[in-house]
Design a protein around this motif. Structure first.
Motif, short mmCIF file in Angstrom:
data_model
loop_
_atom_site.label_atom_id
_atom_site.label_comp_id
_atom_site.label_asym_id
_atom_site.label_seq_id
_atom_site.Cartn_x
_atom_site.Cartn_y
_atom_site.Cartn_z
N VAL A 135 0.87 -1.18 0.00
CA VAL A 135 0.00 0.00 0.00
C VAL A 135 0.91 1.24 0.00
O VAL A 135 1.72 1.42 0.91
N ALA A 136 0.80 2.05 -1.06
CA ALA A 136 1.62 3.27 -1.18
C ALA A 136 1.11 4.32 -0.19
O ALA A 136 -0.03 4.23 0.28
N PRO A 137 1.98 5.33 0.12
CA PRO A 137 1.56 6.37 1.07
C PRO A 137 0.23 7.03 0.65
O PRO A 137 -0.57 7.43 1.51
N ASP A 138 -0.03 7.11 -0.68
CA ASP A 138 -1.29 7.74 -1.11
C ASP A 138 -2.46 6.74 -1.12
O ASP A 138 -3.57 7.07 -1.55
N GLY A 139 -2.18 5.51 -0.65
CA GLY A 139 -3.27 4.53 -0.50
C GLY A 139 -3.45 3.59 -1.69
O GLY A 139 -4.20 2.63 -1.59
N HIS A 140 -2.74 3.85 -2.81
CA HIS A 140 -2.97 2.94 -3.94
C HIS A 140 -2.22 1.62 -3.76
O HIS A 140 -1.19 1.56 -3.09
N ARG A 141 -2.79 0.57 -4.38
CA ARG A 141 -2.23 -0.78 -4.23
C ARG A 141 -0.98 -0.98 -5.07
O ARG A 141 -0.96 -0.59 -6.24
N LEU A 180 -6.08 -14.96 12.91
CA LEU A 180 -4.85 -14.27 13.35
C LEU A 180 -4.86 -12.80 12.92
O LEU A 180 -4.34 -11.94 13.62
N ASN A 181 -5.46 -12.51 11.76
CA ASN A 181 -5.58 -11.10 11.33
C ASN A 181 -6.40 -10.30 12.34
O ASN A 181 -6.04 -9.20 12.73
N THR A 182 -7.50 -10.90 12.77
CA THR A 182 -8.39 -10.22 13.70
C THR A 182 -7.72 -10.05 15.06
O THR A 182 -7.66 -8.94 15.61
N LEU A 183 -7.17 -11.16 15.58
CA LEU A 183 -6.58 -11.12 16.92
C LEU A 183 -5.39 -10.18 17.00
O LEU A 183 -5.13 -9.57 18.03
N LEU A 184 -4.63 -10.09 15.91
CA LEU A 184 -3.40 -9.30 15.95
C LEU A 184 -3.53 -7.98 15.20
O LEU A 184 -2.54 -7.28 14.98
N ASN A 185 -4.77 -7.63 14.83
CA ASN A 185 -5.04 -6.33 14.18
C ASN A 185 -4.19 -6.07 12.95
O ASN A 185 -3.65 -4.98 12.79
N ARG A 186 -4.06 -7.07 12.10
CA ARG A 186 -3.25 -6.86 10.89
C ARG A 186 -4.13 -6.32 9.78
O ARG A 186 -5.32 -6.63 9.71
N PRO A 187 -3.55 -5.52 8.89
CA PRO A 187 -4.34 -4.88 7.83
C PRO A 187 -4.77 -5.89 6.75
O PRO A 187 -4.22 -6.99 6.66
N PRO A 188 -5.74 -5.49 5.91
CA PRO A 188 -6.31 -6.44 4.93
C PRO A 188 -5.35 -6.89 3.84
O PRO A 188 -5.61 -7.89 3.17
N ASN A 189 -4.22 -6.17 3.64
CA ASN A 189 -3.27 -6.61 2.61
C ASN A 189 -2.36 -7.73 3.11
O ASN A 189 -1.53 -8.23 2.36
#
Ligand code: FMN
Length: 223
Positions: A135-141, A180-189
C-alpha cells in the motif's frame, strides 16, 4: 521509473576449496540436528536473540526485492491464550471432519491432535504474515510478485537462524488462519502464512522417529 544504482560486492567471501567443503559439511551436520519440537519449556528466551533471527530472515531474497513479509512476535500470555483458544477451535473442526481421510493418514505418524498447549507454554509465537500487495503512502495498491515463494524462503531462513541460535521451533498451520488477522489487528493486505512456536524444548520432549530422503531421491544432476 527509478534509475538503478550499483555498488561493489564488498561483503562476498570466497573460501579455498577445502575450507568450502569443511563449511558445507559443518552446516549439513548442524542442519541435520534440527527437529520440529511440540513440547516446550516455559523458560524465557532473550528478546535480542529473536530480534537478530528476524533480522537474518529479513535478508532473504524476494521477488522484485519487495520483502513482502511481516513478523508479529507474541510474548503476551493473554494474547497467546487467545491464539490457542482460536487455533484449537479450528483444529477441532479439522480433526473432527474437515480434513480428508488421506490428510489425517499423512499426519498419523506425527501423533498430532487438536490439543495445542504449546501455543501458551512456549515463550514466543512468531506469526508470519505475507503481504499479498503493498500500500503506497497515497493509498494505492502496489502489486507484489512471488509472495508465497519469498515468504517461504524468509521463513526457512528464520527457522534456520533460530536453530543456529540453539532454540527450537514448531511450524504450525492452523487451518484456516484468518483469526490471526483479527486477533493481531493486521491490515487487509496481509494474510497469515504460519505460526512459528519458539523456545527451548521441554526436558521430556520427544519427537517422532522420521527419516529424511537421501540425496539421490531429492536431487538430479544434469552434467
Ligand atoms: C508448511 C508446514 C506446515 C506445518 N504444519 C504443522 C502443524 O500445523 N502442526 C504440526 O505439529 N507440525 C506442522 N509442521 C511440521 C512438520 O510436521 C515437520 O516439519 C515434519 O514432520 C518434519 O519433521 P522435522 O521438522 O522434525 O524434520 C509443518 C511443517 C511445514 C513445513
Amino acid at each position: 521509473m527509478t534509475a538503478p544504482t550499483f555498488q561493489p560486492l564488498a561483503e562476498y567471501r570466497e573460501y579455498p576449496p577445502d575450507e568450502m567443503a569443511r563449511r558445507a559439511a559443518a552446516f549439513l551436520a548442524d542442519a541435520r540436528r534440527r527437529r520440529t519440537v511440540r513440547d516446550f519449556a516455559d523458560r524465557p528466551v532473550p528478546r535480542a536473540v529473536i530480534e537478530d533471527c528476524l533480522r537474518a530472515a529479513g535478508t532473504a531474497p524476494s521477488g522484485a526485492n519487495q520483502q513482502p513479509w511481516h513478523f508479529v512476535v507474541v510474548g503476551s500470555p493473554a494474547v497467546k491464550r487467545r491464539i490457542r483458544a482460536a487455533a484449537e477451535a479450528e483444529e477441532a473442526e479439522f480433526y473432527g471432519g474437515r480434513a480428508s481421510d488421506e490428510w489425517l493418514a499423512a499426519l498419523e505418524p506425527l501423533g498430532t491432535s487438536a490439543h495445542k498447549p504449546f501455543l501458551e507454554i512456549a515463550p514466543y509465537l512468531i506469526v508470519v504474515f505475507a503481504e499479498s500487495y503493498g500500500v503506497a503512502p497515497d493509498g494505492h495498491r502496489i502489486k507484489h510478485y512471488y509472495v508465497s515463494e519469498s515468504v517461504g524462503i524468509a521463513t526457512g531462513m528464520l527457522i534456520t537462524a533460530l536453530h543456529h541460535a540453539g532454540l527450537v521451533a514448531l511450524t504450525h498451520t492452523p487451518s484456516p488462519m484468518g483469526f490471526l488477522n483479527t486477533l493481531l489487528n493486521r491490515p487487509p493486505n496481509e494474510r497469515a502464512f504460519l505460526i512459528l512456536v519458539v523456545g527451548y524444548p521441554a526436558i521430556e520432549a520427544r519427537v517422532p522417529a522420521i527419516t529424511r530422503k537421501p540425496l539421490g531421491a531429492i536431487a538430479t544432476f544434469v552434467e
